[in-house]
Write an enzyme that holds these catalytic residues in place. Sequence first.
Site, PDB file in Angstrom:
ATOM      1  N   TYR A 247      65.839  49.712  41.565  1.00  5.80           N
ATOM      2  CA  TYR A 247      64.496  49.043  41.494  1.00  5.80           C
ATOM      3  C   TYR A 247      63.568  49.104  42.269  1.00  5.80           C
ATOM      4  O   TYR A 247      62.649  49.597  42.493  1.00  5.80           O
ATOM      5  CB  TYR A 247      64.713  46.810  40.765  1.00  5.80           C
ATOM      6  CG  TYR A 247      63.618  46.552  40.585  1.00  5.80           C
ATOM      7  CD1 TYR A 247      62.583  46.881  39.242  1.00  5.80           C
ATOM      8  CD2 TYR A 247      62.858  46.388  41.510  1.00  5.80           C
ATOM      9  CE1 TYR A 247      61.997  46.559  38.628  1.00  5.80           C
ATOM     10  CE2 TYR A 247      61.302  45.354  40.988  1.00  5.80           C
ATOM     11  CZ  TYR A 247      60.589  45.187  40.040  1.00  5.80           C
ATOM     12  OH  TYR A 247      59.877  44.527  39.802  1.00  5.80           O
TER      13      TYR A 247
ATOM     14  N   VAL B  16      54.622  46.104  41.593  1.00  2.05           N
ATOM     15  CA  VAL B  16      55.503  46.209  40.700  1.00  2.05           C
ATOM     16  C   VAL B  16      55.272  45.940  39.380  1.00  2.05           C
ATOM     17  O   VAL B  16      56.184  46.170  38.815  1.00  2.05           O
ATOM     18  CB  VAL B  16      56.143  44.305  40.939  1.00  2.05           C
ATOM     19  CG1 VAL B  16      56.927  43.588  39.869  1.00  2.05           C
ATOM     20  CG2 VAL B  16      56.622  44.848  42.596  1.00  2.05           C
TER      21      VAL B  16
ATOM     22  N   ILE C  59      56.270  49.281  37.744  1.00  2.00           N
ATOM     23  CA  ILE C  59      57.240  49.608  37.124  1.00  2.00           C
ATOM     24  C   ILE C  59      58.282  48.149  36.223  1.00  2.00           C
ATOM     25  O   ILE C  59      58.787  48.535  35.431  1.00  2.00           O
ATOM     26  CB  ILE C  59      58.800  49.236  38.610  1.00  2.00           C
ATOM     27  CG1 ILE C  59      57.786  49.788  39.805  1.00  2.00           C
ATOM     28  CG2 ILE C  59      60.128  49.086  38.581  1.00  2.00           C
ATOM     29  CD1 ILE C  59      57.885  51.542  39.828  1.00  2.00           C
ATOM     30  N   GLU C  60      58.012  46.791  36.212  1.00  2.00           N
ATOM     31  CA  GLU C  60      58.002  45.953  35.393  1.00  2.00           C
ATOM     32  C   GLU C  60      58.129  46.482  34.276  1.00  2.00           C
ATOM     33  O   GLU C  60      58.599  46.570  32.749  1.00  2.00           O
ATOM     34  CB  GLU C  60      57.368  44.587  35.639  1.00  2.00           C
ATOM     35  CG  GLU C  60      57.715  43.962  36.625  1.00  2.00           C
ATOM     36  CD  GLU C  60      59.635  43.778  36.319  1.00  2.00           C
ATOM     37  OE1 GLU C  60      60.069  43.404  35.861  1.00  2.00           O
ATOM     38  OE2 GLU C  60      60.474  42.893  37.236  1.00  2.00           O
ATOM     39  N   SER C  61      56.443  46.861  33.786  1.00  2.00           N
ATOM     40  CA  SER C  61      56.184  47.403  32.348  1.00  2.00           C
ATOM     41  C   SER C  61      55.336  48.314  31.868  1.00  2.00           C
ATOM     42  O   SER C  61      55.005  48.477  31.058  1.00  2.00           O
ATOM     43  CB  SER C  61      55.156  46.036  31.588  1.00  2.00           C
ATOM     44  OG  SER C  61      54.005  45.950  32.685  1.00  2.00           O
TER      45      SER C  61
END
Length: 169
Positions: free
Chosen positions: A115, A8, A11-13
């Site tokens: 996402y 995660v 994907i987030e940062s």
Amino acid sequence: VPLELKYVACIESALNPHAISPAKATGLWQFMYHTGKMYNLRIDSYIDERLDPYKSTVAAARYLKDLHKIYGDWQLAIAAYNCGPGRVNYALRRSGGKRNFWELWPYLPRETASYVPAFIGCAYAMNFPTEHNLYPIYADFTYNQDTVHITEMKVSLKQLADSAGADLE
């Protein structure tokens, strides 16, 4: 929580602990201010623990675990991590109560609908890199440092930077 949830953060940062989104989500796990506070991250004019890889990871694991308790499904928990539980609840209502991400997909915001598949693709690529001719490049994180103990003396960061020959930033 399942170990795969570490993706995660990819994907987030893109694993940048200093990432800041246009919406002001910050850090590896892209915590919004209120969510960070809810998970006991210190955020004030001195410290922003959303930028702390360890503390924000612990908070993200707790948040994802809480979302899983609500939805009983990791894909829905990941979707709620992205857009918030309110939007997932709205999608659940609009879908007639369906509890499967793929059935909720048309009712979710476009970014969230993409996402979860991005997360799945990232997890796949990270677990089977050589099948796609991907190989790791190891970064060199070595650096020189020294410790100076200063007691009973007021020293500004500017003075320290000047004496160390370093940039104040």
